[in-house]
Scaffold this motif. Structure first.
Motif, PDB file in Angstrom:
ATOM      1  N   ILE A 330      -8.740  16.284   9.961  1.00  0.00           N
ATOM      2  CA  ILE A 330      -7.953  15.100  10.298  1.00  0.00           C
ATOM      3  C   ILE A 330      -7.609  14.285   9.061  1.00  0.00           C
ATOM      4  O   ILE A 330      -6.581  13.605   9.015  1.00  0.00           O
ATOM      5  N   VAL A 331      -8.448  14.361   8.037  1.00  0.00           N
ATOM      6  CA  VAL A 331      -8.403  13.450   6.891  1.00  0.00           C
ATOM      7  C   VAL A 331      -7.009  13.267   6.274  1.00  0.00           C
ATOM      8  O   VAL A 331      -6.564  12.126   6.101  1.00  0.00           O
ATOM      9  N   PRO A 332      -6.276  14.336   5.905  1.00  0.00           N
ATOM     10  CA  PRO A 332      -4.998  14.122   5.206  1.00  0.00           C
ATOM     11  C   PRO A 332      -4.009  13.248   5.968  1.00  0.00           C
ATOM     12  O   PRO A 332      -3.373  12.374   5.381  1.00  0.00           O
ATOM     13  N   ARG A 333      -3.880  13.468   7.269  1.00  0.00           N
ATOM     14  CA  ARG A 333      -2.940  12.681   8.056  1.00  0.00           C
ATOM     15  C   ARG A 333      -3.471  11.285   8.372  1.00  0.00           C
ATOM     16  O   ARG A 333      -2.712  10.395   8.748  1.00  0.00           O
ATOM     17  N   ALA A 334      -4.779  11.090   8.196  1.00  0.00           N
ATOM     18  CA  ALA A 334      -5.372   9.774   8.448  1.00  0.00           C
ATOM     19  C   ALA A 334      -5.263   8.854   7.245  1.00  0.00           C
ATOM     20  O   ALA A 334      -5.455   7.642   7.375  1.00  0.00           O
ATOM     21  N   VAL A 335      -4.942   9.400   6.069  1.00  0.00           N
ATOM     22  CA  VAL A 335      -4.834   8.584   4.860  1.00  0.00           C
ATOM     23  C   VAL A 335      -3.836   7.450   5.053  1.00  0.00           C
ATOM     24  O   VAL A 335      -4.120   6.276   4.775  1.00  0.00           O
ATOM     25  N   VAL A 336      -2.644   7.771   5.535  1.00  0.00           N
ATOM     26  CA  VAL A 336      -1.609   6.746   5.713  1.00  0.00           C
ATOM     27  C   VAL A 336      -1.969   5.787   6.855  1.00  0.00           C
ATOM     28  O   VAL A 336      -1.547   4.626   6.857  1.00  0.00           O
ATOM     29  N   VAL A 337      -2.765   6.240   7.804  1.00  0.00           N
ATOM     30  CA  VAL A 337      -3.199   5.369   8.903  1.00  0.00           C
ATOM     31  C   VAL A 337      -4.156   4.305   8.370  1.00  0.00           C
ATOM     32  O   VAL A 337      -4.053   3.121   8.718  1.00  0.00           O
ATOM     33  N   VAL A 338      -5.082   4.721   7.514  1.00  0.00           N
ATOM     34  CA  VAL A 338      -5.998   3.770   6.876  1.00  0.00           C
ATOM     35  C   VAL A 338      -5.203   2.759   6.045  1.00  0.00           C
ATOM     36  O   VAL A 338      -5.448   1.545   6.088  1.00  0.00           O
ATOM     37  N   GLU A 339      -4.243   3.264   5.292  1.00  0.00           N
ATOM     38  CA  GLU A 339      -3.394   2.406   4.463  1.00  0.00           C
ATOM     39  C   GLU A 339      -2.632   1.398   5.339  1.00  0.00           C
ATOM     40  O   GLU A 339      -2.532   0.209   4.994  1.00  0.00           O
ATOM     41  N   ALA A 340      -2.121   1.857   6.463  1.00  0.00           N
ATOM     42  CA  ALA A 340      -1.355   0.996   7.360  1.00  0.00           C
ATOM     43  C   ALA A 340      -2.225  -0.103   7.946  1.00  0.00           C
ATOM     44  O   ALA A 340      -1.827  -1.279   7.984  1.00  0.00           O
ATOM     45  N   MET A 341      -3.422   0.248   8.414  1.00  0.00           N
ATOM     46  CA  MET A 341      -4.295  -0.754   9.024  1.00  0.00           C
ATOM     47  C   MET A 341      -4.770  -1.773   7.996  1.00  0.00           C
ATOM     48  O   MET A 341      -4.942  -2.961   8.313  1.00  0.00           O
ATOM     49  N   ALA A 342      -4.971  -1.324   6.762  1.00  0.00           N
ATOM     50  CA  ALA A 342      -5.351  -2.257   5.694  1.00  0.00           C
ATOM     51  C   ALA A 342      -4.213  -3.239   5.426  1.00  0.00           C
ATOM     52  O   ALA A 342      -4.434  -4.452   5.274  1.00  0.00           O
ATOM     53  N   ALA A 343      -2.985  -2.739   5.395  1.00  0.00           N
ATOM     54  CA  ALA A 343      -1.821  -3.594   5.139  1.00  0.00           C
ATOM     55  C   ALA A 343      -1.623  -4.602   6.266  1.00  0.00           C
ATOM     56  O   ALA A 343      -1.346  -5.783   6.018  1.00  0.00           O
ATOM     57  N   ILE A 344      -1.755  -4.158   7.499  1.00  0.00           N
ATOM     58  CA  ILE A 344      -1.595  -5.048   8.652  1.00  0.00           C
ATOM     59  C   ILE A 344      -2.632  -6.169   8.609  1.00  0.00           C
ATOM     60  O   ILE A 344      -2.317  -7.345   8.823  1.00  0.00           O
ATOM     61  N   THR A 345      -3.873  -5.813   8.314  1.00  0.00           N
ATOM     62  CA  THR A 345      -4.948  -6.805   8.247  1.00  0.00           C
ATOM     63  C   THR A 345      -4.692  -7.818   7.141  1.00  0.00           C
ATOM     64  O   THR A 345      -4.863  -9.031   7.331  1.00  0.00           O
ATOM     65  N   LEU A 346      -4.279  -7.320   5.982  1.00  0.00           N
ATOM     66  CA  LEU A 346      -4.043  -8.216   4.851  1.00  0.00           C
ATOM     67  C   LEU A 346      -2.917  -9.205   5.129  1.00  0.00           C
ATOM     68  O   LEU A 346      -3.037 -10.394   4.825  1.00  0.00           O
TER      69      LEU A 346
END
Length: 371
Positions: A330-346
């Protein structure tokens, strides 16, 4: 179903199921005047799109996004932004068998227990396809952060037992690697590992690291809405993520105080800086002006074709082999998901922080009146 909305002042709600008509998100609180088009959002969605390498599910979806509201003549209007991605390649018959039993490692049993009913087609709302809405919303949040000089960069730190060597890392390699690893030697080793696991009909997990630069000191709310606490909630809300750590993380438990503390000093330009960053850029739940660093542990894909033991609704213990198209990692496709959730939170916490001091409020309104 509660729990599909995240954020306070910059708020997102995701909707849709894996095998329903489509997936999407509604974003409320985006300021008017931000340049935005479908192409900018599509760049992010393409990073999580299936079928791009042999290490992802071969479900053939273009995941083309449509902006339904909130944008006029290439700029946001300040009203809710609605985004939609239609499903076009779902094969629901692959999942007809699982209607009667519970897959190990999945939310089948817990959803049935909670609701007394579940959409078994690809996991329905619990599917990884739900993250499409998050990524689309994250693209908008990232555009806002870019205007503020803030950059969020996530990449794969490890796949299984293969870990990057920081001495061999280059940021340009992230998009060259099929696993989004900045170390190409580690990426090659991960390919060998994955080929072995694919032959075994098995899967592996990994760790995603995220570095956020350009965040000023003072972002975050003490006590319950700490910056790291909200980032933790955001990232842990991603279905496959089972752990998160900031800075030195769990290694801090092995250090002494003098080893783990980050000494402050004034730089030549008079700005406050630190000699180290064991805290990961956050102190007391508030950003300290240095890079924010965190890592997320991603579990192995639960859907594997190996023989597994489970139970069915008839009260029997059974053996199963899961069918369908699934990611061996799952990891490769989850990279951008982690990035997205970090951006939304910030973005959400930056907006909240704008009201932290009377000076900031007065300065804003005086500037507006002056204009």
């Amino acid at each position: 179903m509660a729990g599909s909305t995240f954020g306070s002042m910059f708020r997102i709600t995701t909707w849709g199921e894996s095998h329903g008509q489509g997936i999407g998100a509604v974003i409320d609180g985006c300021p008017a005047g931000l340049e935005l088009n479908e192409e900018a959002i599509q760049v992010f969605l393409d990073r999580r799109r299936p079928g791009q390498t042999r290490y992802t599910t071969q479900r053939n979806e273009a995941d083309t996004v449509k902006i339904l509201s909130g944008v006029f003549e290439g700029r946001t209007t300040g009203t809710p932004i609605s985004l939609a991605v239609m499903n076009t390649n779902q094969i629901s018959k692959d999942y007809s068998e699982i209607a009667g039993y519970y897959r190990p490692g999945h939310a089948d049993y817990t959803y049935d227990t909670k609701y007394g009913f579940r959409d078994y087609r690809g996991g329905g709302r619990s599917s990884g396809r739900e993250t499409i809405g998050r990524v689309a919303a994250g693209a908008i949040a990232s555009s806002i952060l870019k205007e503020l000089g803030i950059n969020v960069c996530a990449y794969t730190k490890s796949i299984g037992n293969i870990t990057i060597d920081y001495a061999k890392c280059n940021k340009d390699n992230i998009f060259k690697s099929p696993f989004y690893m900045p170390d190409m030697e580690a990426s090659a080793a991960a390919e060998t590992l994955m080929q072995e696991k694919i032959k075994e009909l098995n899967s592996v997990g990994g760790v995603i690291e995220c570095i956020i630069s350009g965040v000023p000191a003072g972002v975050g709310e003490p006590v319950f809405d700490k910056l790291d606490a909200n980032l933790g909630k955001a990232v842990l809300s991603i279905g496959a993520v089972k752990g998160i750590e900031f800075g030195s993380g769990f290694l801090a438990a092995e250090k002494t105080g003098i080893e783990n503390n980050d000494p402050f000093l004034y730089a030549a330009d008079g700005k406050v800086t630190k000699l180290s960053n064991h805290a990961g850029g956050i102190l007391g739940g508030i950003s300290d002006g240095s890079e924010i660093v965190f890592r997320a542990a991603v579990k192995p894909t639960a859907s594997i074709a190996m023989n597994q033991r489970t139970i069915n609704k008839a009260g029997e213990n059974i053996d199963i082999k899961i069918k369908g198209r699934h990611d061996p990692v799952i990891v490769p496709r989850a990279v951008v998901v982690v990035e997205a959730m970090a951006a939304i939170t910030l973005v959400d916490m930056l907006f909240v922080s704008m009201t932290s001091k009377m000076d900031s409020i007065i300065k804003f309104f005086q500037k507006e009146q002056g204009d």
